[in-house]
Scaffold this active site. Structure first.
Site, PDB file in Angstrom:
ATOM      1  CG  ASN A 167      -6.093   0.182  11.891  1.00  0.00           C
ATOM      2  OD1 ASN A 167      -6.501  -0.245  12.962  1.00  0.00           O
ATOM      3  ND2 ASN A 167      -4.815   0.212  11.643  1.00  0.00           N
ATOM      4  CB  THR A 168      -9.155   4.379  13.517  1.00  0.00           C
ATOM      5  OG1 THR A 168      -7.819   4.625  13.068  1.00  0.00           O
ATOM      6  CG2 THR A 168      -9.362   5.080  14.840  1.00  0.00           C
ATOM      7  CB  ALA A 209      -8.254   6.719   5.174  1.00  0.00           C
ATOM      8  N   GLY A 210     -10.874   6.909   7.045  1.00  0.00           N
ATOM      9  CA  GLY A 210     -11.956   7.821   7.399  1.00  0.00           C
ATOM     10  C   GLY A 210     -13.282   7.167   7.741  1.00  0.00           C
ATOM     11  CE  LYS A 240      -2.792   2.693   3.227  1.00  0.00           C
ATOM     12  NZ  LYS A 240      -3.772   2.717   4.320  1.00  0.00           N
ATOM     13  N   GLY A 282      -8.241   8.023  10.236  1.00  0.00           N
ATOM     14  CA  GLY A 282      -8.572   7.944  11.662  1.00  0.00           C
ATOM     15  C   GLY A 282      -9.606   8.950  12.126  1.00  0.00           C
TER      16      GLY A 282
END
EC number: 2.8.1.10
Lengths: 256, 67
Positions: free
Chosen positions: A205-206, A183-184, A96, A157
């Site tokens: 992830n987050t 993301a986001g 990535k 995040g």
């Protein structure tokens, strides 16, 4: 099925491995998510703490495809160096590309991302660049021959979900390679929306790692992504300004 | 011998003269690790016969959690 380069996956959820409360919860969350692709970062090892547990040692890595990121890189050259280090582990050939151009927003540097993608493709990597939601940049990356495009939904995040669904849709409509929303993502609804818009996958992830119950959230994301994909394939109805009755108009004499 | 490992100057005993010995010395030979000497990656199959020299800048990296 999600096809990235030579690899086929039945799960459309790509899961990050950072920020979990502990390794046991992380392991459970990864299993609950059904993810087959796990992202990692490359960092210096603490050589004086050889007994420190590492998540990779706790899972059966033959069951997953590892997707190392180039996080920490600010230039194409740094990203290539990190990617080469990751590949030298002998455990992966996907990468990535993540070249951050702004410390506050963590938004990617488009120029360096493009350069790194080109260099890594030349070296034979399976390249998945993390990009902003820019349609033209997505096209340029595609033209280079990258194996998937990963536009961010909103800053890394931040949990803001898809802030510009129009751009994401434009990217998806013109895509000739898989589009993975990266993301986001904050909650399951965000992930479902990404899939309903026609994304091929979601990387998060987050949203899972920092949820109150990461294991439950991992499962919720799995189901949301499956639901969103099914909805996309089923073809949603167009939005209309006014109502159309669901009950038949015939036989109304019973109430009139 | 003095090397710079992961940015820190470290004194190595005289019996540590190859990459394989270096990893053993720090008890990390069974870990998933990647070694770079003076910006050149050392392939795993070369650990036994790759010498380390005084003043080498060595990076020992691994995979950590990330998104």
């Amino acid at each position: 099925m999600l096809q990235i380069g030579p690899y086929t996956f039945h799960s459309r959820l790509l899961l990050g491995t950072g920020k979990y409360p502990n390794i046991d919860i992380q392991k459970e969350a990864v299993e609950a998510s059904g993810a087959q692709i796990l992202t990692f970062a490359v960092r210096r090892m603490n050589i004086f703490a050889s007994d420190q547990p590492n998540f990779l040692e706790k899972i059966d890595i033959t069951k997953y495809k590892l997707l190392p990121n180039t996080a920490g890189a600010k230039t194409a050259e740094e990203a290539v160096r990190i990617a080469r280090l990751a590949k030298a582990s002998g455990l992966c050939d996907m990468v990535k590309v993540e070249v951050i151009g702004c410390d506050q927003t963590l938004l990617p540097d488009p120029v360096e991302t493009l350069k790194a993608t080109e260099m890594l493709l030349e070296e034979g990597f399976i390249v998945l660049p993390y990009t902003s939601d820019d349609v033209v940049l997505a096209k340029r990356l595609q033209q280079l021959g990258c194996h998937a495009i990963m536009p961010g939904a909103s800053p890394i995040g931040s949990g803001q979900g898809i802030v510009n669904p129009l751009n994401i849709q434009f990217i998806i409509e013109q895509a000739t390679v898989p589009v993975i929303i990266d993301a986001g993502i904050g909650g399951p609804a965000d992930a479902a929306l990404a899939m309903e818009l026609g994304a091929d996958g979601v990387l998060l992830n987050t949203a899972v790692a920092c949820a109150k119950d990461p294991v439950k959230m991992a499962k919720a994301m799995k189901l949301a992504i499956e639901a969103g994909r099914l909805g996309y394939e089923a073809g949603r109805i167009p939005k209309k300004r006014y109502a159309t009755a669901s009950s038949p108009m015939e036989g109304m004499s019973v109430v009139s | 011998m003095r090397c710079i490992i992961n940015g820190e100057t470290i004194h190595l005993p005289s019996h540590v003269s190859t990459v394989a010995q270096l990893l053993h010395h720090f008890h990390i030979h069974k870990k998933i690790a990647i070694v770079e000497i003076n910006m050149h990656i050392v392939p795993k199959e070369d650990y036994e016969h790759t010498a380390i020299a005084d003043g080498d800048r060595i990076e020992i990296v691994h995979f950590v959690g990330g998104g």
